[in-house]
Design an enzyme around this catalytic site. Structure first.
Site, short mmCIF file in Angstrom:
data_model
loop_
_atom_site.label_atom_id
_atom_site.label_comp_id
_atom_site.label_asym_id
_atom_site.label_seq_id
_atom_site.Cartn_x
_atom_site.Cartn_y
_atom_site.Cartn_z
CB SER A 299 -5.32 4.45 2.42
OG SER A 299 -6.29 3.66 3.05
CE LYS B 267 -8.66 5.68 3.50
NZ LYS B 267 -8.14 5.09 4.75
CE1 TYR C 120 -12.02 4.54 1.20
CE2 TYR C 120 -12.83 2.36 1.83
CZ TYR C 120 -11.85 3.34 1.88
OH TYR C 120 -10.70 3.13 2.61
CE1 TYR D 293 -5.08 5.64 7.46
CE2 TYR D 293 -3.22 4.18 7.11
CZ TYR D 293 -4.35 4.80 6.65
OH TYR D 293 -4.75 4.56 5.38
CB VAL E 55 -3.51 -1.55 3.24
CG1 VAL E 55 -4.52 -2.02 2.20
CG2 VAL E 55 -3.20 -2.58 4.28
#
Ligand code: GLN
Length: 424
Positions: A64, A67, A189, A241, A259
């Protein structure tokens, strides 16, 4: 003399090594194979220095942490307004892989959760024959300063169990947030998440953001300043998050976790920080990574809300010069932004109207923001209206052409001492 920074980083790692909380992420089977003991830290400064410690050559997948950079890429390609039509900027307060949308707008809430990241991935513009993931790999390689590659094993492993991301893809297609094949987009992705990096790569990438989008060494503009601001803002509010509020209050550094166990953080104008330790908590954030960031933030005073009051020190000295003691010199230092300019002009306000010469010396300024330059020249004009002759000494050339525009007449490039000789 050797700078103590590397010793300090080593010390922080040894303190955090004891923390064995968290678990390896196993919903991507390949990530469960990671060595849980790996631990690395890298710190970069906005002017390009990189310090690193621990397993700093160890490669892991970016997950992530890709992103914010996919977001940066599409912002560069399409502009902020167009991207905002497709992906919002509101914290969701939900888990990263929640199957959710903004109820009113029917678009993903932000680009840091999977629904927003999958939509963002679909917006990457490419030329024929180049996949979106490849386009992003090239972009990240440019920021990192070395050719990055994909981890095929992690990619294949995640594809085998990508049920949740596929559901998100189908959901996005159903509501029209995606206008292409959702399987192809989710596939791309997941490839984007499988780009391999080290903490040093991440620190290299972070220093570009810390430096307002400019390459710290070459000065080349790699990201638009407005894009950097947009990306860092979203990292600050959504990067961790459903733990974003906790992170903001305790660490206070815009950051993004992955992660695989990495966290990348950027303190604008100051430092980039990257950590890696694979055991993650229930939010998918590295446990030791959080520990390291908390210590660094506290020890080095890096919390964003702890601004340094520099307005009081903007005037380094103020004195009379010239044969007849009729030249008033203001030597400035530090950074000239709004608060410092306000303080300077408040002091200049005390100058009684008259025909004395006022010299504003910028030699010891390290930076002038546009607002600083505008206020400086506004002050010059008002002093002139009071009858003063005003001179701005810019011997180091800190003012840009654009900042000087229309005011060149009052700027001299000589050294202050040389200029003052005229009055002897
Ligand atoms: N590839 C992972 C996923 O989409 C990335 C998640 C993460 O790093 N938090 O589930």
């Amino acid at each position: 003399m050797q700078t103590p920074v590397p010793d300090y980083l080593k010390h922080v790692l040894s303190q955090c090594q004891r923390n064995v909380g968290g678990q390896l992420a196993d919903y991507i089977p390949e990530l469960a194979q990671a060595d849980p003991n790996k631990l690395a830290l890298a710190l970069s400064t906005a002017d390009g220095m990189i310090y690193s410690s621990g397993d700093d050559g160890h490669e892991f997948t970016i997950q992530s942490m890709s992103k914010p950079f996919a977001y940066a890429l599409v912002l560069e390609q399409l502009g902020i307004e167009e991207v905002l039509q497709k992906v919002g900027v509101e914290p969701s307060g939900e888990a990263f892989n929640q199957i959710s949308l903004d109820k009113e707008l029917n678009i993903p809430k932000n680009p840091m959760i999977n629904s927003g990241a999958i939509t963002t991935h679909s917006l990457i513009q490419t030329t024929a024959g180049i996949s979106r993931a490849e386009q992003l790999r090239r972009f990240l390689s440019e920021l990192a300063g070395r050719e990055l590659s994909f981890d095929e094993q992690v990619y294949t492993s995640e594809m085998k169990t990508a049920f949740r991301n596929l559901s998100i893809g189908y959901m996005l297609r159903t509501v029209g947030a995606l206008d292409t094949d959702p399987v192809e987009i989710v596939n791309g992705y997941i490839q984007q998440c499988a780009i391999k990096v080290t903490v040093k790569d991440l620190a290299n990438i972070a220093r570009v953001l810390a430096n307002g989008g400019l390459h710290p060494k070459t000065g080349e503009c790699l990201l638009d300043r407005a894009v950097v601001r947009q990306v860092l803002s979203v990292m600050l509010s959504c990067g961790m998050y459903d733990a974003a509020g906790d992170w903001l209050t305790t660490v206070g550094i815009p950051a993004k976790s992955g992660v695989s166990g990495g966290i990348i953080g950027v303190l604008p104008g100051q430092v980039g920080i990257a950590v890696f330790s694979p055991r993650v908590d229930e939010h998918g954030n590295s446990v030791r990574g959080i520990d390291i960031f908390e210590r660094l933030s506290a020890d080095m005073g890096l919390h964003l809300m702890e601004g340094t009051p520099s307005a009081q020190t903007i005037i380094q000295s103020c004195y009379w010069a010239g044969k007849n003691d009729d030249v008033r010199v203001y030597e400035l230092r530090g950074v000239l932004q709004f608060t410092e300019s306000e303080m300077l002009l408040r002091n200049l306000q005390e100058e009684p109207p008259g025909d004395t010469t006022i010299v504003l010396d910028l030699t010891n300024l390290t930076l002038i923001h546009d607002v600083g330059a505008r206020m400086l020249f506004e002050g010059v004009e008002r002093l002139q209206q009071d009858g003063h002759r005003v001179v701005v000494v810019d011997s180091e050339g800190i003012l840009s052409e654009a900042q000087m525009k229309g005011n060149k007449r009052v700027v001299v490039k000589e050294k202050l001492t040389k200029y003052l000789e005229k009055f002897q």
